[in-house]
Scaffold this motif. Structure first.
Motif, PDB file in Angstrom:
ATOM      1  N   ASP A   1      43.334  44.948  35.611  1.00 34.04           N
ATOM      2  CA  ASP A   1      42.097  44.970  34.823  1.00 34.04           C
ATOM      3  C   ASP A   1      40.905  45.283  35.729  1.00 34.04           C
ATOM      4  OD1 ASP A   1      43.536  44.339  32.627  1.00 34.04           O
ATOM      5  OD2 ASP A   1      43.014  42.200  32.612  1.00 34.04           O
TER       6      ASP A   1
ATOM      7  N   LEU B   1      35.279  38.818  37.242  1.00 30.08           N
ATOM      8  CA  LEU B   1      36.300  37.884  36.749  1.00 30.08           C
ATOM      9  C   LEU B   1      36.514  36.765  37.763  1.00 30.08           C
ATOM     10  CD1 LEU B   1      38.901  40.556  35.579  1.00 30.08           C
ATOM     11  CD2 LEU B   1      37.272  39.305  34.151  1.00 30.08           C
ATOM     12  N   ASP B   2      36.646  35.546  37.259  1.00 29.87           N
ATOM     13  CA  ASP B   2      36.931  34.464  38.191  1.00 29.87           C
ATOM     14  C   ASP B   2      38.447  34.356  38.385  1.00 29.87           C
ATOM     15  OD1 ASP B   2      37.707  33.376  35.842  1.00 29.87           O
ATOM     16  OD2 ASP B   2      36.175  31.826  35.767  1.00 29.87           O
TER      17      ASP B   2
ATOM     18  N   ASN C   1      40.845  34.082  35.440  1.00 26.16           N
ATOM     19  CA  ASN C   1      40.953  35.225  34.518  1.00 26.16           C
ATOM     20  C   ASN C   1      41.228  36.534  35.222  1.00 26.16           C
ATOM     21  OD1 ASN C   1      40.274  33.761  32.088  1.00 26.16           O
ATOM     22  ND2 ASN C   1      38.271  33.497  33.038  1.00 26.16           N
ATOM     23  N   PHE C   2      41.391  36.451  36.526  1.00 29.37           N
ATOM     24  CA  PHE C   2      41.479  37.688  37.289  1.00 29.37           C
ATOM     25  C   PHE C   2      42.831  38.372  37.134  1.00 29.37           C
ATOM     26  CE2 PHE C   2      42.404  40.160  41.093  1.00 29.37           C
ATOM     27  CZ  PHE C   2      41.330  41.022  41.049  1.00 29.37           C
TER      28      PHE C   2
ATOM     29  N   ASP D   1      34.888  33.090  43.746  1.00 29.84           N
ATOM     30  CA  ASP D   1      34.148  33.351  42.503  1.00 29.84           C
ATOM     31  C   ASP D   1      32.632  33.366  42.725  1.00 29.84           C
ATOM     32  OD1 ASP D   1      36.599  33.323  41.332  1.00 29.84           O
ATOM     33  OD2 ASP D   1      36.399  31.316  40.450  1.00 29.84           O
TER      34      ASP D   1
ATOM     35  N   CYS E   1      39.349  40.640  43.795  1.00 35.11           N
ATOM     36  CA  CYS E   1      38.845  39.455  43.087  1.00 35.11           C
ATOM     37  C   CYS E   1      37.473  39.030  43.611  1.00 35.11           C
ATOM     38  CB  CYS E   1      39.854  38.320  43.211  1.00 35.11           C
ATOM     39  SG  CYS E   1      39.432  36.868  42.256  1.00 35.11           S
TER      40      CYS E   1
ATOM     41  N   SER F   1      34.881  41.057  42.040  1.00 33.60           N
ATOM     42  CA  SER F   1      34.991  41.171  40.590  1.00 33.60           C
ATOM     43  C   SER F   1      34.162  40.103  39.879  1.00 33.60           C
ATOM     44  CB  SER F   1      36.457  41.022  40.197  1.00 33.60           C
ATOM     45  OG  SER F   1      36.576  40.876  38.808  1.00 33.60           O
TER      46      SER F   1
END
Ligand SMILES: [Zn+2]
Length: 537
Positions: free
Chosen positions: A296, A287-288, A291-292, A508, A282, A285
């Motif tokens: 995916d 994605l935060d 939404n992680f 994030d 994470c 990524s």
């Protein structure tokens, strides 16, 4: 020859349901004892109905699986697994869900072995092995097929009837208790892990398998192409919680060296998950947290990919439990495999192994570079293995993996020594960077998640995020920038220090802050998430 002990299938099913419901569900009962307050007669009724609530579904479940030939092996496997999960829930406060199962799947044997200690062995022998031996020795007597079938159906019907009598009386209590304590279902032993395992595999099957390219041509500016080159060392912490850093106001001196360096401390920083398997991918990524999804992320470019594609050297030095699919397309070196006798024991190394040869490595560099140091940090429960004797400052310590045997004070002392050691590692990296004024150098340190050290009787980490205490989710986030890098990135240090002290941050922020600091231009960069952006001159 010992006479085999005979039991009818009907009795065995009842015994199994009672044994699982009342004994192998200590974790569940402990939770009820801690969280349910009786304030009315309805409360007593609810409490009285609870054993039925647990035992009846188990009874139906065992009625369905207690079949000739398969009953014995199946029951033995379930007893063994449930005995282990019962221990984990009761003694370690662990909740069993798909995330937890993922951690187990992705954990190597070394970590699992750390959990083997006298207490866990005793639990297993008494609540697992002993019933297994009984099962092994017993002869299950079944009636002829038709009689057996009718008998089962009759008892299942009676069990359901009983369930329908008890539950409606306390329906309100079930609903309100269930709503306020959603996580309690993760403690209902046997059903919890069956559900978790199936959910884990279902999720994996569903996850998109197309590799997503975020940007195939990230670039760097002309400035970044020119001399001096940039060198960022990104240190990923392990199990370090902010609370125990003196930089975060801890009343013990756990940061004697970093406090002398010019560190920017990002005060309130939340992790993405409560375990490495989620937090680490994470952090890297796009994605935060909201939404992680780990599956995916595995099929999507990450920060390291963009760094490398933009033209940076991207190096990952691994000293923890693997990079969880983050480093597979960059240069990877496994420090544990070096078996360096100075810092390594049989199957792990202390983090000093990451410093070994680092200076030489930097002096041979050519071009812009990011080096990730994935540390072992404060990995538990064997905290005492994380540091050398020089860092045994807080005493007495807990020199075993059996946390139950140590006092809280000993556990905290040992943990604090790991932070002291981390302080030394980070400060040493900064000292190495200072030897290279020809580079624009910087260090970012962020831990993957925190740790519970006995607060509310919780230990270790990995609690579902929604109910995880701050000890597991508030992590240290530290930055050191050389004067050269500050100047090149136009960073106003006073502004940054103020912002760092006052704002709230999270994992994030890492993705965009690194892109911003390294001058990497890509369409996925979001300047709002870049912690440096608001303090550029
Ligand atoms: Zn971790």
């Amino acid at each position: 020859m010992i006479k085999r002990f005979k039991i009818s299938s009907t009795k065995l099913i009842l015994f199994m349901a009672l044994y699982f419901g009342l004994v192998l569900n200590f974790g569940f009962w402990q939770f009820i004892a801690a969280h349910f307050e009786i304030s009315s007669w309805a409360g007593y009724a609810f409490l009285l109905s609870l054993p039925f609530f647990l035992v009846i579904p188990l009874y139906i479940f065992f009625s369905l699986i207690t079949l000739p030939y398969v009953a014995k092996p199946l029951l033995m496997i379930l007893v063994a697994l449930s005995s282990i999960t019962n221990y984990a829930m009761f003694e370690l406060g662990i909740f069993i869900d798909a995330e937890m199962f993922r951690n187990i799947v992705e954990t190597n044997t070394r970590e699992a072995l750390d959990l083997v200690n006298l207490t866990s062995i005793l639990w297993f022998v008494i609540t697992g092995l002993f019933p297994i031996i009984l099962l092994l020795d017993m002869k299950i007597i079944y009636s002829p097929f038709k009689t057996e079938l009718l008998k089962r159906l009759k008892y299942i019907f009676l069990a359901l009837l009983m369930f329908l009598c008890f539950v409606p009386v306390s329906y309100k209590e079930y609903v309100s208790f269930g709503r306020n304590n959603r996580e309690v279902r993760k403690l209902v032993n046997t059903f919890n892990y069956i559900y978790a395992v199936s959910k884990h595999y279902k999720r994996q099957a569903e996850a998109s398998r197309h590799f997503i390219i975020l940007d195939d041509k990230p670039t760097i500016s002309q400035d970044a192409k020119a001399e001096p080159k940039k060198l960022l060392i990104l240190v990923v912490g392990e199990t370090a919680r902010a609370k125990n850093f003196s930089l975060y106001g801890y009343d013990r001196e756990t940061n004697p060296l970093l406090s002398k360096q010019d560190i920017i401390t990002f005060a309130e920083t939340s992790s993405c998950g409560t375990a490495t398997a989620v937090s680490l991918p994470c952090m890297f990524s796009l994605l935060d947290r909201k939404n992680f999804d780990v599956d995916d992320a595995k099929y999507m470019q990450n920060l390291m990919d963009l760094v490398k594609l933009s033209g940076y050297n991207a190096v990952w030095l691994e000293n923890d439990d693997g990079c969880k699919n983050v480093c597979h397309r960059v240069t990877l070196e496994d420090m544990v495999a070096t078996k360096n006798p100075k810092h390594c024991e049989k199957d792990f190394c202390r983090d000093e192994v990451l410093l070994e040869g680092l200076e030489e490595r930097i002096s041979k560099l050519n071009g812009n570079t990011v080096i990730v140091l994935h540390t072992m940090g404060s990995h538990g429960p064997t905290y005492y293995k994380r540091y050398t004797d020089d860092f045994k400052k807080f005493q007495p310590t807990c020199d075993g993996s059996d946390l139950q045997k140590c006092s809280r004070e000993e556990i905290i002392n040992t943990y604090d020594n790991t932070i002291l050691y981390t302080d030394f590692i980070l400060s040493s990296v900064i000292d190495i960077l200072k030897k290279f004024p020809q580079y624009e150098t910087g260090l970012i340190y962020m831990s993957d998640h925190g740790e519970s050290l006995g607060e509310n009787n919780l230990y270790l980490h990995g609690l579902p995020y929604a109910i995880a205490p701050d000890e597991q989710t508030k992590v240290p986030f530290l930055v050191w920038l050389s004067p050269q890098l500050k100047q090149a990135a136009n960073i106003d240090e006073v502004c940054l220090k103020n912002k760092a002290e006052q704002g709230t941050y999270s994992h994030d922020n890492l993705f965009h802050s690194v892109l911003g600091l390294l001058d990497i231009q890509t369409k996925v960069y979001n300047q709002k998430q870049d912690v440096f952006q608001n303090c550029r001159k």
